[in-house]
Design an enzyme around this catalytic site. Structure first.
Site, PDB file in Angstrom:
ATOM      1  N   LYS B  78       4.059 -43.701   1.826  1.00  6.24           N
ATOM      2  CA  LYS B  78       3.203 -42.704   2.476  1.00  6.24           C
ATOM      3  C   LYS B  78       4.040 -41.459   2.787  1.00  6.24           C
ATOM      4  O   LYS B  78       5.192 -41.568   3.255  1.00  6.24           O
ATOM      5  CB  LYS B  78       2.654 -43.322   3.763  1.00  6.24           C
ATOM      6  CG  LYS B  78       1.663 -42.482   4.535  1.00  6.24           C
ATOM      7  CD  LYS B  78       1.144 -43.301   5.723  1.00  6.24           C
ATOM      8  CE  LYS B  78       0.049 -42.603   6.495  1.00  6.24           C
ATOM      9  NZ  LYS B  78      -0.489 -43.453   7.588  1.00  6.24           N
ATOM     10  N   SER B 153      -5.306 -43.952   7.478  1.00  4.31           N
ATOM     11  CA  SER B 153      -4.741 -42.772   6.863  1.00  4.31           C
ATOM     12  C   SER B 153      -3.882 -43.066   5.645  1.00  4.31           C
ATOM     13  O   SER B 153      -3.572 -42.153   4.872  1.00  4.31           O
ATOM     14  CB  SER B 153      -3.913 -41.995   7.897  1.00  4.31           C
ATOM     15  OG  SER B 153      -2.882 -42.782   8.432  1.00  4.31           O
ATOM     16  N   SER B 177      -4.553 -47.845  10.181  1.00  2.00           N
ATOM     17  CA  SER B 177      -4.310 -46.954   9.036  1.00  2.00           C
ATOM     18  C   SER B 177      -3.698 -47.612   7.808  1.00  2.00           C
ATOM     19  O   SER B 177      -3.734 -47.037   6.717  1.00  2.00           O
ATOM     20  CB  SER B 177      -3.426 -45.773   9.451  1.00  2.00           C
ATOM     21  OG  SER B 177      -4.195 -44.813  10.129  1.00  2.00           O
TER      22      SER B 177
END
Lengths: 69, 454
Positions: B78, B153, B177
């Protein structure tokens, strides 16, 4: 508690936060366009109930990081 | 499940000399580029750096000096983990040109194990939000239906694993997330106990609730990567299940609030656990709506504190939706923040008491709905209209408040082929038990749904 108005937010922004937020930002609080989190009014109602809770002498949470097996 | 795309199968190929690290890396890079236009999984693809790492791995292997099972294994991270010499944007125009001079601890640990970072994955700006929508970097599409959200996310990490670009990826998890996109994309996701995997060098969203996350094809993959990151030992996981029947708590009312396909997936997992001899019982957790308000108050106050100085920078260009969260944080009182932190202490007491007496782990649905359409603002959950972000994290965010370990596994699909997931949760620190239970459950047939994407 009465509903917060755009005028109130505008005054608070000017008088307390140095005009940090644009009018578009403030408008999100009274007329939200995004579904990412709860809207401002729901948050305030939720917090009103939370603040009414008598938690005695309970302190804020302490870290739990790194707890062993 | 994932065909030849799991950590285990990649490691076997490398060990047997069937494929080199350079070959695997080239294949991953090609898949990342091929799927980028439709899925938008990546913000930066680091081809040159990845091929250099892979070449080093092959040289080590030639002289018998391989570093372990992840040596030569492609992965993605990420874009909130700092990477030395590789752009790190956190999904924000605010950082669009930032190239850090250090790497996050998790990235360093994977590099030390020989894993090959092929790129930085797309996310909801600064990890604000579970939808993964991002006006600057594009919204990550779900590999099972590109008109729908991959979730967030850590949506780019989940989509990249689900479509087979990489066997595993790093994410973060503040309210779900890592677990939410894992569920929506039909893969496995792990949020460790708070602090078990270092977030040093990851850009913070909310210090009190941020956790690392691992996304993979199988629970076995999660265990292999978690060991490399120091969260658990494989030996400890193998020995973690009790000799007596596992006691599994089912949170009263959660499955009933979920969509029919999610309820069916939950039933599949519940029946599989019962078939393994588990003892099932109902348990109660604090009111979800109250816990959500507690979580959001802490998140928005802390993220405003972190990002406040950037708001004053000339030309700082936050997206509209994160600005809406930041301004909301501005109007929350200090009294509210502290009262919410006190409620967290109350939640933690109640949560840990469950494990004193009655249960070893909890089984819950992961999300109450399947992947919503991109652009949806509200969805219906149990007859109630709810903001999409609230709905997606309904069953995950409480476990960030208490810092508990949790694993999400695929447990089926709806009639349109959209995955549904279940979540296993343990007491704080019981990561090995949760991973072992997930691995055992996979042995009963639960697991990743291969995406239809080419």
């Amino acid at each position: 508690m009465s509903k917060v108005t755009f005028e109130t937010l505008r005054a608070l922004n000017r008088e307390m936060f140095g005009g940090r937020w644009s009018e578009d930002d403030l408008r999100q609080l009274v007329d939200p366009r995004f579904g990412v989190v709860s809207d401002f009014e729901s948050m305030l109602h939720g917090l009103e109930r939370i603040l009414d809770k008598d938690l005695g002498d309970l302190p804020p949470d302490s870290p739990v990081a790194g707890c062993g097996e | 499940m994932s065909g030849g795309r799991s950590v285990e199968s990649f490691a076997a190929d490398l060990l047997a000399g069937r494929r080199s690290a350079v070959e695997l890396t080239k294949a991953s890079l090609a898949a990342a580029k091929r799927t980028q236009a439709s899925l938008r999984s990546f913000i930066t693809i680091a081809a040159e750096e990845a091929l250099a790492q892979a070449t080093e791995s092959d040289l080590r292997r030639k002289v018998g000096g391989q570093l372990g099972p992840l040596d030569g294994m492609p992965y993605a991270a990420k874009d909130i983990f700092q990477t030395r010499g590789i752009r790190t944007t956190a999904g924000s125009r605010v950082l669009e040109d930032w190239i850090p001079d250090r790497s996050a601890v998790a990235i360093e640990r994977l590099a030390d194990a020989g894993a090959v970072l092929i790129g930085k994955t797309n996310l909801h700006e600064f990890a604000y939000g579970a939808t993964g929508e991002n006006a600057w970097s594009g919204t990550v599409a779900n590999p099972h239906d590109e008109t729908r959200l991959a979730g967030g996310s850590s949506g780019g990490s989940a989509a990249a694993v689900a479509v087979g670009v990489v066997p595993f990826a790093l994410g973060t998890d503040t309210g779900g997330s890592a677990r939410v996109p894992a569920a929506l994309c039909g893969i496995a996701g792990y949020k460790p106990s708070m602090g078990r995997i270092s977030l040093e060098g990851a850009i913070p969203y909310c210090w009190s609730l941020d956790h690392a996350g691992i996304l993979g094809s199988t629970a076995g993959d999660l265990i292999a990567v978690a060991e490399c990151l120091g969260a658990v030992g494989v030996g400890v996981v193998v020995a973690a299940l009790p000799a007596r029947p596992l006691r599994v708590g089912l949170v009263r009312g959660w499955a009933e609030r979920s969509a029919p396909a999610v309820r069916q997936g939950f039933k599949t997992a519940r029946d599989a656990l019962a078939g393994m001899g588990a003892v099932l019982c109902d348990v109660d957790l604090p009111d979800l709506e109250e816990a959500r308000t507690v979580s959001l108050t802490i998140q928005l106050a802390e993220t405003l504190t972190y990002h406040g100085p950037n708001l004053r920078r000339p030309g700082a260009a936050f997206g509209d939706d994160i600005r809406a969260g930041l301004v909301l944080g501005q109007f929350l009182s200090a009294e509210s923040y502290i009262q919410c932190k006190r409620l967290v202490a109350r939640y933690l007491e109640a949560f840990r008491a469950l494990f004193d007496d009655d249960v070893d782990i909890l089984l819950t649905p992961a999300c109450p709905v399947v992947a919503p359409p991109i652009g949806a603002v509200h969805v219906e959950v149990g007859g109630e209209k709810m903001p999409v972000g609230n709905a997606l994290t309904l069953f995950t965010s409480f476990f960030n408040l208490v810092g508990a370990p949790a694993v999400v596994l695929r447990a089926g699909a709806d009639p349109a082929g959209l995955p549904v997931g279940v979540q296993l949760v343990g007491d704080v620190g019981a990561d090995a038990l949760v991973l072992a239970a997930a691995h055992a459950l996979e042995g009963q047939g639960l697991g990743m749904l291969a995406a239809r994407h080419p």
